[in-house]
Design an enzyme around this catalytic site. Structure first.
Site, PDB file in Angstrom:
ATOM      1  N   ILE A  75     -41.742  -5.644 -23.627  1.00  0.00           N
ATOM      2  CA  ILE A  75     -42.075  -5.134 -22.390  1.00  0.00           C
ATOM      3  C   ILE A  75     -40.825  -5.101 -21.440  1.00  0.00           C
ATOM      4  O   ILE A  75     -40.773  -4.403 -20.568  1.00  0.00           O
ATOM      5  CB  ILE A  75     -43.281  -5.952 -21.823  1.00  0.00           C
ATOM      6  CG1 ILE A  75     -43.789  -5.351 -20.643  1.00  0.00           C
ATOM      7  CG2 ILE A  75     -42.680  -7.480 -21.427  1.00  0.00           C
ATOM      8  CD1 ILE A  75     -45.496  -5.946 -20.242  1.00  0.00           C
ATOM      9  N   HIS A 132     -42.341 -14.443 -33.653  1.00  0.00           N
ATOM     10  CA  HIS A 132     -41.969 -13.008 -33.538  1.00  0.00           C
ATOM     11  C   HIS A 132     -40.268 -12.853 -33.873  1.00  0.00           C
ATOM     12  O   HIS A 132     -39.687 -13.813 -33.323  1.00  0.00           O
ATOM     13  CB  HIS A 132     -42.077 -12.355 -32.140  1.00  0.00           C
ATOM     14  CG  HIS A 132     -41.739 -13.254 -30.864  1.00  0.00           C
ATOM     15  ND1 HIS A 132     -42.481 -14.526 -30.647  1.00  0.00           N
ATOM     16  CD2 HIS A 132     -40.878 -13.245 -30.166  1.00  0.00           C
ATOM     17  CE1 HIS A 132     -41.659 -14.999 -29.733  1.00  0.00           C
ATOM     18  NE2 HIS A 132     -40.708 -14.132 -29.361  1.00  0.00           N
TER      19      HIS A 132
HETATM   20  P1  AMP Z   1     -39.247 -15.046 -26.822  1.00  0.00           P
HETATM   21  O1  AMP Z   1     -38.236 -15.791 -25.542  1.00  0.00           O
HETATM   22  O2  AMP Z   1     -38.483 -15.200 -28.181  1.00  0.00           O
HETATM   23  O3  AMP Z   1     -40.368 -16.101 -26.826  1.00  0.00           O
HETATM   24  O4  AMP Z   1     -39.542 -13.873 -26.670  1.00  0.00           O
HETATM   25  C1  AMP Z   1     -40.557 -13.483 -25.901  1.00  0.00           C
HETATM   26  C2  AMP Z   1     -40.684 -11.865 -25.682  1.00  0.00           C
HETATM   27  O5  AMP Z   1     -41.886 -11.320 -25.573  1.00  0.00           O
HETATM   28  C3  AMP Z   1     -39.765 -11.619 -24.339  1.00  0.00           C
HETATM   29  O6  AMP Z   1     -38.688 -10.517 -24.715  1.00  0.00           O
HETATM   30  C4  AMP Z   1     -40.776 -10.765 -23.509  1.00  0.00           C
HETATM   31  O7  AMP Z   1     -40.223  -9.647 -22.881  1.00  0.00           O
HETATM   32  C5  AMP Z   1     -41.932 -10.175 -24.506  1.00  0.00           C
HETATM   33  N1  AMP Z   1     -43.281 -10.119 -23.957  1.00  0.00           N
HETATM   34  C6  AMP Z   1     -44.014 -10.930 -23.281  1.00  0.00           C
HETATM   35  N2  AMP Z   1     -45.099 -10.138 -23.072  1.00  0.00           N
HETATM   36  C7  AMP Z   1     -45.109  -8.872 -23.626  1.00  0.00           C
HETATM   37  C8  AMP Z   1     -46.158  -8.068 -23.633  1.00  0.00           C
HETATM   38  N3  AMP Z   1     -47.210  -7.974 -23.327  1.00  0.00           N
HETATM   39  N4  AMP Z   1     -45.767  -7.010 -24.357  1.00  0.00           N
HETATM   40  C9  AMP Z   1     -44.478  -6.722 -25.002  1.00  0.00           C
HETATM   41  N5  AMP Z   1     -43.546  -7.740 -25.079  1.00  0.00           N
HETATM   42  C10 AMP Z   1     -43.885  -8.921 -24.263  1.00  0.00           C
END
Ligand code: AMP
Length: 112
Positions: free
Chosen positions: A25, A98
């Site tokens: 996102i 992820h």
């Molecule tokens: P991390 O810091 O590795 O846990 O990364 C979490 C990622 O999830 C971040 O890059 C956010 O931008 C992404 N994120 C959070 N909410 C969403 C969402 N609804 N759709 C897509 N990506 C998301």
């Protein structure tokens, strides 16, 4: 049209497709996608400890499948970075394993 039990949505419902992918996102590069296992694993260490070999293979292969679909794989593109943040010191924010896939441009230094 007849119902085909092997259509992609049916496979996802039956959990035969062990991972999912979607765009981040808040993209940090031209292309920024996430690849996640369908199973409830908090991070890579939880996954590698508790997931089945089938799930692990599915996620690993899923990364390349997604990279190919995005045109960034080393086979049909210019490459990318796959990265998993793990727990507190790793900077993980969302507690479901992820892999980030960054590409579409030079990604830069590995750690900043
Ligand atoms: P991390 O810091 O590795 O846990 O990364 C979490 C990622 O999830 C971040 O890059 C956010 O931008 C992404 N994120 C959070 N909410 C969403 C969402 N609804 N759709 C897509 N990506 C998301």
């Amino acid at each position: 049209m007849n119902y085909d039990n092997n259509n992609i949505f049916a496979k996802i419902i039956r959990a035969e497709i062990p991972c999912l992918s979607f765009y981040d996102i808040n993209p940090q590069k031209k292309i920024h996608a996430l690849v996640i296992p369908k199973g409830k694993y908090v991070d890579l260490d939880d996954f590698n400890t508790n997931a089945s070999n089938e799930e692990i293979i599915g996620l690993m292969k899923g990364i390349t499948t997604v990279a190919k679909k995005l045109g960034i794989s080393s086979i049909d593109g210019k490459g990318y970075r796959a990265l998993a943040n793990i727990s507190d010191y790793g900077g993980q924010e969302v507690p479901h394993l992820h892999f980030h896939l960054f590409g579409g441009e030079k990604v830069g230094k590995m750690v900043s």
